[in-house]
Design a protein around this motif. Structure first.
Motif, PDB file in Angstrom:
ATOM      1  N   PHE A  96       0.829  -1.202   0.000  1.00 47.05           N
ATOM      2  CA  PHE A  96       0.000   0.000   0.000  1.00 47.05           C
ATOM      3  C   PHE A  96       0.871   1.263   0.000  1.00 47.05           C
ATOM      4  O   PHE A  96       0.563   2.255  -0.667  1.00 47.05           O
ATOM      5  N   ARG A  97       1.973   1.229   0.736  1.00 51.95           N
ATOM      6  CA  ARG A  97       2.877   2.380   0.748  1.00 51.95           C
ATOM      7  C   ARG A  97       3.474   2.618  -0.629  1.00 51.95           C
ATOM      8  O   ARG A  97       3.628   3.766  -1.061  1.00 51.95           O
ATOM      9  N   VAL A  98       3.819   1.556  -1.334  1.00 52.17           N
ATOM     10  CA  VAL A  98       4.322   1.692  -2.699  1.00 52.17           C
ATOM     11  C   VAL A  98       3.272   2.378  -3.575  1.00 52.17           C
ATOM     12  O   VAL A  98       3.583   3.321  -4.327  1.00 52.17           O
TER      13      VAL A  98
ATOM     14  N   HIS B 180       4.056  10.631  -6.606  1.00 56.93           N
ATOM     15  CA  HIS B 180       4.975  10.937  -7.708  1.00 56.93           C
ATOM     16  C   HIS B 180       4.202  11.418  -8.933  1.00 56.93           C
ATOM     17  O   HIS B 180       4.560  12.431  -9.561  1.00 56.93           O
ATOM     18  N   GLN B 181       3.122  10.739  -9.261  1.00 55.60           N
ATOM     19  CA  GLN B 181       2.335  11.136 -10.426  1.00 55.60           C
ATOM     20  C   GLN B 181       1.672  12.495 -10.204  1.00 55.60           C
ATOM     21  O   GLN B 181       1.608  13.325 -11.130  1.00 55.60           O
TER      22      GLN B 181
ATOM     23  N   LYS C 220       9.949   8.696  -6.556  1.00 52.34           N
ATOM     24  CA  LYS C 220       9.977   7.469  -7.367  1.00 52.34           C
ATOM     25  C   LYS C 220      11.077   6.524  -6.889  1.00 52.34           C
ATOM     26  O   LYS C 220      10.882   5.306  -6.842  1.00 52.34           O
ATOM     27  N   TYR C 221      12.212   7.090  -6.512  1.00 52.37           N
ATOM     28  CA  TYR C 221      13.309   6.244  -6.038  1.00 52.37           C
ATOM     29  C   TYR C 221      12.865   5.406  -4.849  1.00 52.37           C
ATOM     30  O   TYR C 221      13.121   4.192  -4.791  1.00 52.37           O
TER      31      TYR C 221
ATOM     32  N   THR D 228      22.198  12.815  -6.238  1.00 50.11           N
ATOM     33  CA  THR D 228      21.137  12.054  -6.883  1.00 50.11           C
ATOM     34  C   THR D 228      20.395  11.257  -5.810  1.00 50.11           C
ATOM     35  O   THR D 228      20.930  11.053  -4.715  1.00 50.11           O
ATOM     36  N   PRO D 229      19.165  10.797  -6.073  1.00 51.94           N
ATOM     37  CA  PRO D 229      18.353  10.177  -5.024  1.00 51.94           C
ATOM     38  C   PRO D 229      18.974   8.956  -4.359  1.00 51.94           C
ATOM     39  O   PRO D 229      18.652   8.656  -3.208  1.00 51.94           O
TER      40      PRO D 229
END
Length: 503
Positions: free
Chosen positions: A85-87, A94-95, A132-133, A466-467
Motif C-alpha cells: 500500500f505504501r508503494v 509521484h504522479q 519514485k526512487y 542524486t536520489p
C-alpha cells in the motif's frame, strides 16, 4: 544590457502580475483535512520585495493536533506494516507531482526566487525523482534478515532481524530548497512506514503547503499519516521537538538551531538527525585547467544566489597562480546573468529576504575591513533582494568570511602552498559537509578527497547529488544521512528475534 539592468527592467515588468498574485493562499494539512486559521502571515516575492501571498499561522494547538493525528495513524492503521500500500501511495504522489509540475514551478519561482533553470534541476524536477526512487526501493527492500542458527549452552537458536518503522516523525525544513528538503524527508519516512508532521520554513511556506494539498487531493495516503504546517512563530517547532508522542526529529537548517533541537529532544530520548551548515572548499591543484576552474567556481557560487549548504564557498588556489585565477574568476562572475527568476535567460535569482541580504553584505564589508580584497561585486541591487556576485581574494583562512556560512553569492579565494597545505586549510573548519578538487590527475584528486573530512566530495565536477546517494556531513554539518538506502534506514528501528529450535 548588464545583469544589473536585467534586474531593474525585467523584474519591474512583473510588478503588475505580482500585485494580482498577492492573494495566493494555501492550507494546512492536519488529520486528512485541509484547514485555514484565523491568523495568517505574509509570504514575499524576493525578486520584487512585494507581497506574494499569505499562509496560515499554525500555533501550538495545530501542532499538537497534527502530532495526535500522526500518533493515531501510526498506532491504529496498517500504514506501518502494509508495504504494498505504501508503494501505491508513493506512486500516486509521484504522479501528482508530475501532473502539477508547472503550477509548482510558477509557485517556486515566485516565492523561493529560484530561477527557471534551477526548477528543471535540484529545486523541483530532481526532488520529484526522490519519490519514485523510494517507491522503487520499497519493491525490493528486505525488511528482515536471517542470521542463521547459533548454539548456546547446548540449545540451538534461530536468530533474525526485522526492520520496523520508527514511529512519528517531526520534520522541519529550511527555505533554500523547500521541495528538495521536504521530499528528502517525507519520501523515506513514508517508505519506512512512519507518519509525519512536516513544518516548512516561514520564508517559503506556500510551496511546502502545496505538497500537502496534492497529498490530500490526489493520493490514498490515510488521514494523519502526513500533516503539514506553516508558521512564522517558534512555538509550533518547540512542540514538534519536545512532544512525547514524537519518536524521530529530522531537521535541516543552521547549526545553532540544530544544536537547540538536539537539546530539546534529549529529555525524551528522541532520535535526531540533522543536515546543517557548510563551508566547503574547492581545492585547485597546480595541474588544473584554469579556465575550467574559473568558470566552475564562478557559476557554482552563484547557484541560487549562494543559498546552498553544500556549495564550495572557499576557493583554495596555488599561491603562484592566485592572481591569474582571481582575474579569470572575476571575468566569469561579471557575466553571470541575474534577475527575474521567471526569465529563462537568468542564472541567478535573489536572496530570500532583506534580512539575509543585510547578513551577506555585513560579512563582505567586515571581510574587506579585515584585509581581504574586494575584486568584484559587493553591492545590493534593487528592486527585490538581489546581491551582486562577489569575489574576495587574499582571504585569511582563519577569518570570519573563511569560517562562517554566508548563504550568499560570496566566493573567498585562499592561497595554498601545495597539496598538504590545501588539505589542512580545507579541514580547518567546524563544518564538514562537502568539498571538491580540480586536477588533471584523477587519482591524485581522489587521494585528496579521502583526506578531507566531509560527507560528500566531488572530483573534477563529479555530481553526487542524486536520489540514491546518501547526503550529509561530518562535524557540525550534522548527524545522519538523507537519500539513498541510508536515508530510508534513518527512519527504521532494528529488532532482533530468537526462537529456540525444537530438536
Amino acid at each position: 544590457m548588464s545583469p544589473q539592468d536585467n534586474v531593474s527592467t525585467a523584474v519591474a515588468d512583473k510588478q503588475a502580475d505580482n500585485a494580482t498574485a498577492a492573494g495566493v493562499t494555501k492550507r494546512l494539512l492536519i488529520d486528512g483535512q485541509l484547514l485555514t486559521t484565523e491568523r495568517t502571515f505574509a509570504s514575499l516575492n524576493p525578486a520584487t520585495g512585494e507581497l506574494f501571498g499569505h499562509a496560515p499561522e499554525a500555533g501550538v494547538e495545530e501542532a499538537e493536533a497534527a502530532i495526535v493525528a500522526a500518533r493515531r495513524a501510526f498506532d491504529t492503521t496498517t500504514w506501518a506494516t502494509d508495504v504494498e500500500f505504501r508503494v501505491k501511495c508513493l506512486d500516486q504522489l509521484h504522479q501528482a507531482l508530475l501532473d502539477n509540475l508547472e503550477d509548482l514551478r510558477e509557485l517556486m519561482m515566485a516565492e523561493v526566487g529560484a530561477t527557471r533553470v534551477l526548477t528543471h534541476g535540484n529545486q523541483l524536477e530532481a526532488p520529484i525523482a526522490i519519490v519514485k526512487y523510494y517507491a522503487d526501493l520499497l519493491r525490493t527492500y528486505a525488511f528482515s534478515e536471517e542470521l542463521g542458527e547459533a548454539e548456546v549452552r547446548g540449545q540451538k537458536h534461530r536468530r533474525w532481524l526485522e526492520k520496523e518503522a520508527a514511529g512519528v516523525v517531526s520534520a522541519i525544513t529550511a527555505y533554500n530548497y523547500p521541495v528538495q528538503l521536504a521530499l528528502a524527508k517525507l519520501s523515506p519516512a513514508l517508505a519506512a512506514g512512519c507518519t509525519v508532521v512536516l513544518k516548512g520554513a516561514p520564508d517559503t511556506p506556500l510551496i511546502t503547503l502545496a505538497l500537502g494539498e496534492l497529498i490530500a487531493e490526489h493520493t490514498d495516503i490515510p488521514a494523519g499519516v502526513v500533516n503539514i504546517l506553516s508558521s512564522s512563530e517558534i512555538a509550533p517547532g518547540q512542540v514538534m521537538t519536545t512532544h512525547p508522542d514524537v519518536d524521530v526529529v529530522t531537521f535541516t537548517g543552521s547549526t545553532p538551531v540544530g544544536a537547540q533541537i538536539m537539546a530539546a529532544a534529549a529529555p525524551t530520548m528522541k532520535r535526531v538527525f540533522t543536515e546543517l551548515g557548510g563551508k566547503s572548499a574547492l581545492i585547485v591543484l597546480d595541474d588544473a585547467d584554469l579556465d575550467m576552474t574559473a568558470q566552475f567556481a564562478a557559476f557554482s557560487i552563484c547557484s541560487h544566489a549562494g543559498q546552498g549548504c553544500a556549495l564550495t564557498t572557499r576557493l583554495l588556489v596555488p599561491r603562484d597562480k592566485h592572481d591569474e585565477i582571481v582575474a579569470r574568476v572575476a571575468g566569469f562572475m561579471s557575466h553571470v546573468p541575474f534577475g527575474d527568476p521567471t526569465n529563462p535567460k537568468m542564472y541567478m535569482g535573489p536572496l530570500i529576504s532583506e534580512k539575509q541580504r543585510d547578513k551577506v553584505d555585513g560579512l563582505v564589508q567586515r571581510a574587506v575591513e579585515n584585509g581581504a580584497t574586494l575584486v568584484t561585486g559587493g553591492e545590493r541591487v534593487d528592486p527585490g533582494f538581489f546581491y551582486q556576485p562577489t569575489l574576495l581574494s587574499n582571504v585569511d583562512p582563519d577569518s570570519e568570511i573563511a569560517q562562517e556560512e554566508a548563504f550568499g553569492p560570496i566566493l573567498a579565494v585562499i592561497p595554498h602552498d601545495g597539496d598538504e597545505h590545501a588539505v589542512q586549510i580545507a579541514n580547518n573548519s567546524k563544518y564538514g559537509l562537502s568539498g571538491g578538487v580540480l586536477t588533471a590527475d584523477e587519482e591524485r584528486g581522489i587521494a585528496i578527497g579521502r583526506r578531507i573530512r566531509t560527507g560528500t566530495f566531488s572530483v573534477n565536477g563529479g555530481n553526487y547529488f542524486t536520489p540514491d546517494v546518501p547526503f550529509g556531513g561530518y562535524k557540525q554539518s550534522g548527524i545522519g544521512r538523507e537519500m539513498g538506502v541510508y536515508g530510508l534506514e534513518e527512519f527504521l528501528e532494528v529488532k532482533a528475534f530468537a526462537v529456540a529450535v525444537k530438536e
